[in-house]
Write an enzyme that holds these catalytic residues in place. Structure first.
Site, mmCIF file in Angstrom:
data_model
loop_
_atom_site.group_PDB
_atom_site.id
_atom_site.type_symbol
_atom_site.label_atom_id
_atom_site.label_comp_id
_atom_site.label_asym_id
_atom_site.label_seq_id
_atom_site.Cartn_x
_atom_site.Cartn_y
_atom_site.Cartn_z
ATOM 1 N N LYS A 45 0.846 -1.195 0.000
ATOM 2 C CA LYS A 45 0.000 0.000 0.000
ATOM 3 C C LYS A 45 0.882 1.245 0.000
ATOM 4 C CE LYS A 45 -2.315 1.588 3.726
ATOM 5 N NZ LYS A 45 -2.044 3.044 3.754
ATOM 6 N N ASP A 72 -3.507 4.412 -1.673
ATOM 7 C CA ASP A 72 -4.426 4.827 -0.600
ATOM 8 C C ASP A 72 -4.378 6.348 -0.437
ATOM 9 O OD1 ASP A 72 -5.853 4.984 1.838
ATOM 10 O OD2 ASP A 72 -4.154 4.284 3.033
ATOM 11 N N LYS A 74 -7.288 8.256 -0.382
ATOM 12 C CA LYS A 74 -8.520 8.659 0.327
ATOM 13 C C LYS A 74 -9.096 9.964 -0.209
ATOM 14 C CE LYS A 74 -7.231 6.545 4.768
ATOM 15 N NZ LYS A 74 -5.816 6.206 4.562
ATOM 16 N N ASP A 77 -13.734 15.022 -2.127
ATOM 17 C CA ASP A 77 -13.838 16.347 -2.745
ATOM 18 C C ASP A 77 -15.195 16.469 -3.445
ATOM 19 O OD1 ASP A 77 -13.049 18.885 -3.910
ATOM 20 O OD2 ASP A 77 -10.968 18.195 -3.742
ATOM 21 N N ASN A 80 -17.054 16.645 -9.245
ATOM 22 C CA ASN A 80 -16.274 16.904 -10.457
ATOM 23 C C ASN A 80 -14.779 16.683 -10.223
ATOM 24 O OD1 ASN A 80 -16.225 17.835 -13.259
ATOM 25 N ND2 ASN A 80 -15.111 19.589 -12.407
ATOM 26 N N THR A 135 -10.023 3.691 11.188
ATOM 27 C CA THR A 135 -9.858 2.746 12.305
ATOM 28 C C THR A 135 -9.219 3.400 13.537
ATOM 29 O OG1 THR A 135 -7.931 1.965 11.072
ATOM 30 C CG2 THR A 135 -9.860 0.565 11.064
ATOM 31 N N ARG A 197 -3.094 -5.777 14.376
ATOM 32 C CA ARG A 197 -1.895 -5.847 15.211
ATOM 33 C C ARG A 197 -1.555 -7.299 15.485
ATOM 34 N NH1 ARG A 197 -1.293 -1.662 13.580
ATOM 35 N NH2 ARG A 197 -1.047 0.361 14.589
ATOM 36 N N ARG A 227 2.849 -0.996 10.853
ATOM 37 C CA ARG A 227 3.919 -0.906 11.845
ATOM 38 C C ARG A 227 4.248 -2.211 12.569
ATOM 39 N NH1 ARG A 227 1.240 4.385 14.271
ATOM 40 N NH2 ARG A 227 -0.528 3.291 13.344
HETATM 41 O O1 C5P Z 1 0.788 0.868 10.954
HETATM 42 P P1 C5P Z 1 -0.650 0.451 10.831
HETATM 43 O O2 C5P Z 1 -0.825 -1.060 10.732
HETATM 44 O O3 C5P Z 1 -1.563 1.080 11.852
HETATM 45 O O4 C5P Z 1 -1.060 1.026 9.381
HETATM 46 C C1 C5P Z 1 -2.386 1.054 8.924
HETATM 47 C C2 C5P Z 1 -2.407 1.655 7.566
HETATM 48 O O5 C5P Z 1 -3.738 1.651 7.072
HETATM 49 C C3 C5P Z 1 -1.936 3.102 7.509
HETATM 50 O O6 C5P Z 1 -1.201 3.254 6.301
HETATM 51 C C4 C5P Z 1 -3.202 3.923 7.469
HETATM 52 O O7 C5P Z 1 -3.065 5.104 6.712
HETATM 53 C C5 C5P Z 1 -4.153 2.971 6.753
HETATM 54 N N1 C5P Z 1 -5.584 3.145 7.057
HETATM 55 C C6 C5P Z 1 -6.103 3.029 8.325
HETATM 56 N N2 C5P Z 1 -7.450 3.200 8.550
HETATM 57 C C7 C5P Z 1 -8.265 3.451 7.541
HETATM 58 C C8 C5P Z 1 -7.757 3.551 6.240
HETATM 59 C C9 C5P Z 1 -6.387 3.369 6.033
HETATM 60 O O8 C5P Z 1 -5.353 2.770 9.275
HETATM 61 N N3 C5P Z 1 -9.559 3.551 7.760
#
Ligand code: C5P
Length: 250
Positions: A45, A72, A74, A77, A80, A135, A197, A227
């Site tokens: 991603k 990603d 997101k 807007d 158009n 999230t 996690r 992470r």
């Molecule tokens: O490091 P971690 O596992 O928390 O990364 C989650 C990834 O998913 C990040 O790149 C974050 O931008 C993305 N993300 C998210 N929640 C969302 C959409 C995307 O955590 N609703």
């Protein structure tokens, strides 16, 4: 319980349902991270951090490595602009792109149209996925800061229905919300779930969180993990252990 990863193996291979979030500032860090994972990763991603730093060339570079790429950005807007953004984005060869469902039905429909117009002849359109509630958001944050009343999972379920109505391919949500999303839409309406996690790793800024194995058990189609892997001391080992835990449903 047999995990949905095993049940849905025909959808695509297990490792193509695990998306590694490359939240880095430079191409060099990305390459180091992928090398440290010893070719175990199939889907990555590119988020705002990396896209703003390295531009769309990073998408082509990752595609040249044989990886699938979720871009990603997101988008959120007016219709158009969303349509034009998707038309431009379609040219970069991503496998998955996304926008915020909160932009509304007209914006999502315009984005879908833009995406289809932008895809070069003979190429497959990327999957178009809608972000429901981030999230990192909690029920309290939703009620008290952005003034959406009611339960967070009901908002997620409503956003998923709206995204389905707009012709999107699926939504981003917490794995904990997958069952209600499938119930509100269709079983083949895709769920892409961050908030993952591995056992024992820090939640950081995420709130609606579970483990990779539990996410697949809940029926998710794709997990997004960052992470827990990228900041680990031994990323290849954490990745391999995660694959075992998913296969064993633990
Ligand atoms: O490091 P971690 O596992 O928390 O990364 C989650 C990834 O998913 C990040 O790149 C974050 O931008 C993305 N993300 C998210 N929640 C969302 C959409 C995307 O955590 N609703």
């Amino acid at each position: 319980m047999e995990s949905s990863l095993t049940q849905n193996h025909l959808l695509c291979k297990a490792d193509e349902r695990i998306i590694l979030a490359l939240d880095f500032q430079t191409k060099a860090e990305v390459m180091n991270c992928l090398a440290s994972l010893e070719n175990q990763v199939r889907y990555v991603k590119v988020g705002l951090e990396l896209f703003y730093a390295e531009g769309s060339a990073i998408v082509s570079l990752l595609k040249e490595q044989g990886l699938k790429v979720f871009v990603d950005l997101k988008i959120h807007d007016i219709p158009n602009t969303a349509k034009g953004s998707m038309k431009s984005l379609a040219k970069h060869g991503a496998d998955m792109v996304n926008l915020h469902v909160a932009g509304g039905l007209a914006m999502m429909e315009a984005a879908r149209e833009g995406l289809e117009q932008g895809v070069s002849a003979g190429s497959k359109s990327p999957l178009l996925i809608g972000v429901t509630m981030l999230t990192s958001s909690s029920q309290q944050m939703m009620n008290e800061q952005i003034l959406i009343p009611g339960r967070l999972d009901e908002t997620v379920s409503h956003y998923a229905s709206l995204a389905c109505q707009a012709g999107l391919d699926g939504v981003v949500a917490s794995p904990l919300e997958v069952p209600i999303i499938k119930q509100a839409t269709r079983t083949d309406f895709l769920t892409v779930t961050p908030g993952i996690r591995t056992v024992g790793s820090a939640f950081g800024d995420q709130t609606r969180v579970t483990t990779p194995a539990k996410a697949f058990e809940l029926g998710t189609d794709y997990i997004v993990i960052g992470r827990s892997i990228t900041q680990a001391e031994e990323p290849a080992k954490v990745w391999a252990d995660m694959m075992v835990s998913i296969r064993e449903g633990k």
